[in-house]
Design a protein around this motif. Structure first.
Motif, PDB file in Angstrom:
ATOM      1  N   ARG A 169       0.831  -1.210   0.000  1.00 45.58           N
ATOM      2  CA  ARG A 169       0.000   0.000   0.000  1.00 45.58           C
ATOM      3  C   ARG A 169       0.865   1.259   0.000  1.00 45.58           C
ATOM      4  O   ARG A 169       0.512   2.264  -0.621  1.00 45.58           O
ATOM      5  CB  ARG A 169      -0.921  -0.008   1.217  1.00 45.58           C
ATOM      6  CG  ARG A 169      -1.920  -1.150   1.234  1.00 45.58           C
ATOM      7  CD  ARG A 169      -2.816  -1.076   2.457  1.00 45.58           C
ATOM      8  NE  ARG A 169      -3.729   0.055   2.360  1.00 45.58           N
ATOM      9  CZ  ARG A 169      -4.535   0.447   3.338  1.00 45.58           C
ATOM     10  NH1 ARG A 169      -4.512  -0.193   4.505  1.00 45.58           N
ATOM     11  NH2 ARG A 169      -5.345   1.467   3.176  1.00 45.58           N
ATOM     12  N   THR A 170       1.983   1.191   0.698  1.00 47.65           N
ATOM     13  CA  THR A 170       2.890   2.342   0.736  1.00 47.65           C
ATOM     14  C   THR A 170       3.490   2.600  -0.638  1.00 47.65           C
ATOM     15  O   THR A 170       3.524   3.746  -1.113  1.00 47.65           O
ATOM     16  CB  THR A 170       4.010   2.105   1.765  1.00 47.65           C
ATOM     17  OG1 THR A 170       3.429   1.918   3.061  1.00 47.65           O
ATOM     18  CG2 THR A 170       4.969   3.286   1.808  1.00 47.65           C
ATOM     19  N   LEU A 171       3.958   1.540  -1.305  1.00 45.34           N
ATOM     20  CA  LEU A 171       4.505   1.707  -2.646  1.00 45.34           C
ATOM     21  C   LEU A 171       3.438   2.210  -3.611  1.00 45.34           C
ATOM     22  O   LEU A 171       3.722   3.041  -4.491  1.00 45.34           O
ATOM     23  CB  LEU A 171       5.087   0.380  -3.145  1.00 45.34           C
ATOM     24  CG  LEU A 171       6.326  -0.144  -2.417  1.00 45.34           C
ATOM     25  CD1 LEU A 171       6.849  -1.396  -3.114  1.00 45.34           C
ATOM     26  CD2 LEU A 171       7.421   0.911  -2.331  1.00 45.34           C
ATOM     27  N   ALA A 172       2.208   1.716  -3.459  1.00 43.73           N
ATOM     28  CA  ALA A 172       1.119   2.177  -4.324  1.00 43.73           C
ATOM     29  C   ALA A 172       0.870   3.667  -4.115  1.00 43.73           C
ATOM     30  O   ALA A 172       0.652   4.417  -5.076  1.00 43.73           O
ATOM     31  CB  ALA A 172      -0.145   1.376  -4.050  1.00 43.73           C
ATOM     32  N   ALA A 173       0.889   4.106  -2.852  1.00 45.15           N
ATOM     33  CA  ALA A 173       0.663   5.523  -2.557  1.00 45.15           C
ATOM     34  C   ALA A 173       1.775   6.391  -3.123  1.00 45.15           C
ATOM     35  O   ALA A 173       1.546   7.549  -3.502  1.00 45.15           O
ATOM     36  CB  ALA A 173       0.559   5.732  -1.047  1.00 45.15           C
ATOM     37  N   LEU A 174       2.988   5.838  -3.203  1.00 42.82           N
ATOM     38  CA  LEU A 174       4.130   6.566  -3.757  1.00 42.82           C
ATOM     39  C   LEU A 174       4.229   6.416  -5.271  1.00 42.82           C
ATOM     40  O   LEU A 174       5.116   7.029  -5.893  1.00 42.82           O
ATOM     41  CB  LEU A 174       5.425   6.062  -3.114  1.00 42.82           C
ATOM     42  CG  LEU A 174       5.612   6.384  -1.627  1.00 42.82           C
ATOM     43  CD1 LEU A 174       6.787   5.596  -1.063  1.00 42.82           C
ATOM     44  CD2 LEU A 174       5.821   7.885  -1.424  1.00 42.82           C
ATOM     45  N   ASN A 175       3.345   5.580  -5.842  1.00 43.93           N
ATOM     46  CA  ASN A 175       3.422   5.260  -7.276  1.00 43.93           C
ATOM     47  C   ASN A 175       4.822   4.782  -7.622  1.00 43.93           C
ATOM     48  O   ASN A 175       5.416   5.182  -8.627  1.00 43.93           O
ATOM     49  CB  ASN A 175       3.052   6.500  -8.117  1.00 43.93           C
ATOM     50  CG  ASN A 175       2.738   6.136  -9.554  1.00 43.93           C
ATOM     51  OD1 ASN A 175       2.321   5.009  -9.848  1.00 43.93           O
ATOM     52  ND2 ASN A 175       2.949   7.078 -10.462  1.00 43.93           N
ATOM     53  N   ALA A 176       5.345   3.917  -6.772  1.00 41.44           N
ATOM     54  CA  ALA A 176       6.731   3.476  -6.880  1.00 41.44           C
ATOM     55  C   ALA A 176       6.846   2.170  -7.650  1.00 41.44           C
ATOM     56  O   ALA A 176       5.913   1.356  -7.668  1.00 41.44           O
ATOM     57  CB  ALA A 176       7.327   3.299  -5.488  1.00 41.44           C
ATOM     58  N   PRO A 177       8.003   1.953  -8.318  1.00 39.16           N
ATOM     59  CA  PRO A 177       8.248   0.649  -8.940  1.00 39.16           C
ATOM     60  C   PRO A 177       8.215  -0.444  -7.872  1.00 39.16           C
ATOM     61  O   PRO A 177       8.588  -0.224  -6.729  1.00 39.16           O
ATOM     62  CB  PRO A 177       9.662   0.808  -9.526  1.00 39.16           C
ATOM     63  CG  PRO A 177       9.886   2.282  -9.625  1.00 39.16           C
ATOM     64  CD  PRO A 177       9.108   2.902  -8.501  1.00 39.16           C
ATOM     65  N   GLY A 178       7.784  -1.600  -8.270  1.00 37.32           N
ATOM     66  CA  GLY A 178       7.728  -2.712  -7.330  1.00 37.32           C
ATOM     67  C   GLY A 178       6.383  -2.870  -6.653  1.00 37.32           C
ATOM     68  O   GLY A 178       6.200  -3.804  -5.848  1.00 37.32           O
ATOM     69  N   THR A 179       5.438  -1.983  -6.954  1.00 38.99           N
ATOM     70  CA  THR A 179       4.127  -2.079  -6.319  1.00 38.99           C
ATOM     71  C   THR A 179       3.438  -3.400  -6.646  1.00 38.99           C
ATOM     72  O   THR A 179       2.901  -4.085  -5.769  1.00 38.99           O
ATOM     73  CB  THR A 179       3.227  -0.908  -6.742  1.00 38.99           C
ATOM     74  OG1 THR A 179       3.814   0.327  -6.328  1.00 38.99           O
ATOM     75  CG2 THR A 179       1.842  -1.035  -6.123  1.00 38.99           C
ATOM     76  N   ARG A 180       3.476  -3.773  -7.923  1.00 37.00           N
ATOM     77  CA  ARG A 180       2.814  -5.010  -8.344  1.00 37.00           C
ATOM     78  C   ARG A 180       3.407  -6.219  -7.617  1.00 37.00           C
ATOM     79  O   ARG A 180       2.681  -7.060  -7.082  1.00 37.00           O
ATOM     80  CB  ARG A 180       2.939  -5.188  -9.853  1.00 37.00           C
ATOM     81  CG  ARG A 180       2.169  -6.392 -10.413  1.00 37.00           C
ATOM     82  CD  ARG A 180       2.474  -6.569 -11.898  1.00 37.00           C
ATOM     83  NE  ARG A 180       2.161  -5.351 -12.630  1.00 37.00           N
ATOM     84  CZ  ARG A 180       0.956  -5.073 -13.137  1.00 37.00           C
ATOM     85  NH1 ARG A 180      -0.038  -5.935 -12.977  1.00 37.00           N
ATOM     86  NH2 ARG A 180       0.750  -3.957 -13.794  1.00 37.00           N
ATOM     87  N   ALA A 181       4.727  -6.289  -7.591  1.00 36.60           N
ATOM     88  CA  ALA A 181       5.391  -7.419  -6.926  1.00 36.60           C
ATOM     89  C   ALA A 181       5.084  -7.431  -5.442  1.00 36.60           C
ATOM     90  O   ALA A 181       4.920  -8.497  -4.831  1.00 36.60           O
ATOM     91  CB  ALA A 181       6.905  -7.345  -7.154  1.00 36.60           C
TER      92      ALA A 181
END
Length: 255
Positions: A169-181
C-alpha cells in the motif's frame, strides 16, 4: 400467545438438555431444565453454555464486537492507565497500538517515535507500529523507510501478512516501482481478503486492460468466496466484500 411462550421455554430447555448430555454435564441439569424450564434455562445459559463458548473463535469475535460497542474506549483507557502507572517501552507501544485503533495516529506516532529512540529501536513490533502511524498520517516516504528498516532487521516480516500488505500500500501511494510485486507477495501470506481487494483497487487504476480484467477477477473471487464464509468471517471482511460488490456493479473487469 401463552401456548407459544410455554412451547418456546420447553424447546430452549430441550436444546440445553442436549448440550448437557453431549458435554457430560451432571444429570441433575436435566432435572432442573425440565422441572423449571424457564429459570433452569437461564441458569444453564450463564453457568454452563456461555462459558463453554469462551474459547471459540466466533465467541471471541462476538465478545470483542460487543465490548467495542458497549465501551469503545476501554482498550485505550486501560493502555493509557498502564502507561501512566509504568511508562515502559512495552506499555508505550501498547498505547500506540490503542491510539491507532482509536483513530489517533498523530499521538500514536509520538509514542512510537519516542520508543524508537531507545534500545528497542530495531524491535519489529515497534517498527511496524511506527510505519502504520506514518502511513495513517500520509507520510508515505517515512513509512517506506521504516518498513525497509523493518525488513532489514527482520527479513521474515516480508512474509507476514500485515507488514507485507502495508508495504504494498505504501509503494502504491508513492506510485513506486515494485508495487505489483509487493501486492503479489502480500497475496501469498494473506490472512484475510484485504490484500485481494486492495490489489484489485490498484489494478483497476492502471491503464492496461489486462489489469482491469484481473481486478474484476479478484473482486469476483471475493464475492464468490463470501458465499461460503462463516458469520465471523463475513463480519471481519465486510468492508472488502462491499467494496468488491460495488466495483463489480460499476463494471470493473468487463470487456
Amino acid at each position: 400467545m401463552s401456548y407459544f411462550g410455554i412451547g418456546l421455554h420447553v424447546l430452549v430447555a430441550i436444546y440445553f438438555a442436549i448440550h448437557a448430555v453431549r458435554t457430560n454435564q451432571g444429570m441433575y441439569w436435566l432435572f432442573i431444565l425440565f422441572v423449571f424450564p424457564l429459570l433452569g434455562s437461564v441458569v444453564y445459559l450463564f453457568a454452563i453454555y456461555l462459558p463453554s463458548l469462551r474459547h471459540s473463535h466466533g465467541a471471541r469475535v462476538a465478545t470483542q464486537a460487543i465490548s467495542q460497542f458497549v465501551d469503545p474506549n476501554r482498550a485505550l483507557r486501560e493502555a493509557r492507565a498502564d502507561f501512566d502507572r509504568a511508562p515502559t517501552v512495552q506499555h508505550r507501544m501498547r498505547l500506540g497500538d490503542a491510539l491507532l485503533a482509536a483513530g489517533n495516529p498523530r499521538e500514536a506516532l509520538e509514542h512510537f517515535q519516542a520508543a524508537a529512540n531507545g534500545p528497542f529501536a530495531t524491535d519489529p513490533a515497534l517498527l511496524l507500529g511506527l510505519a502504520r502511524s506514518q502511513f495513517a498520517l500520509g507520510d508515505y516516504p517515512s513509512a517506506d523507510a521504516t518498513l525497509s528498516n523493518l525488513f532489514s532487521v527482520n527479513p521474515q516480516a516480508r512474509n507476514q501478512g500485515e507488514p507485507a500488505l502495508l508495504y504494498a500500500r505504501t509503494l502504491a501511494a508513492l506510485n513506486a516501482p515494485g508495487t505489483r510485486a509487493a501486492f503479489e507477495q502480500a497475496l501469498t501470506c494473506a490472512g484475510d481478503v484485504a490484500p485481494r481487494c486492495l490489489f484489485a483497487d490498484w489494478l483497476a487504476t492502471q491503464p492496461d486492460s489486462a489489469d482491469h480484467q484481473r481486478a474484476g477477477s479478484l473482486y469476483a473471487e471475493i464475492v464468490q468466496d463470501a458465499k461460503h464464509w462463516p458469520r465471523h468471517a463475513r463480519e471481519h471482511n465486510r468492508e472488502w466484500l462491499e467494496r468488491s460488490q460495488a466495483a463489480l456493479a460499476s463494471g470493473v473487469g468487463r470487456s
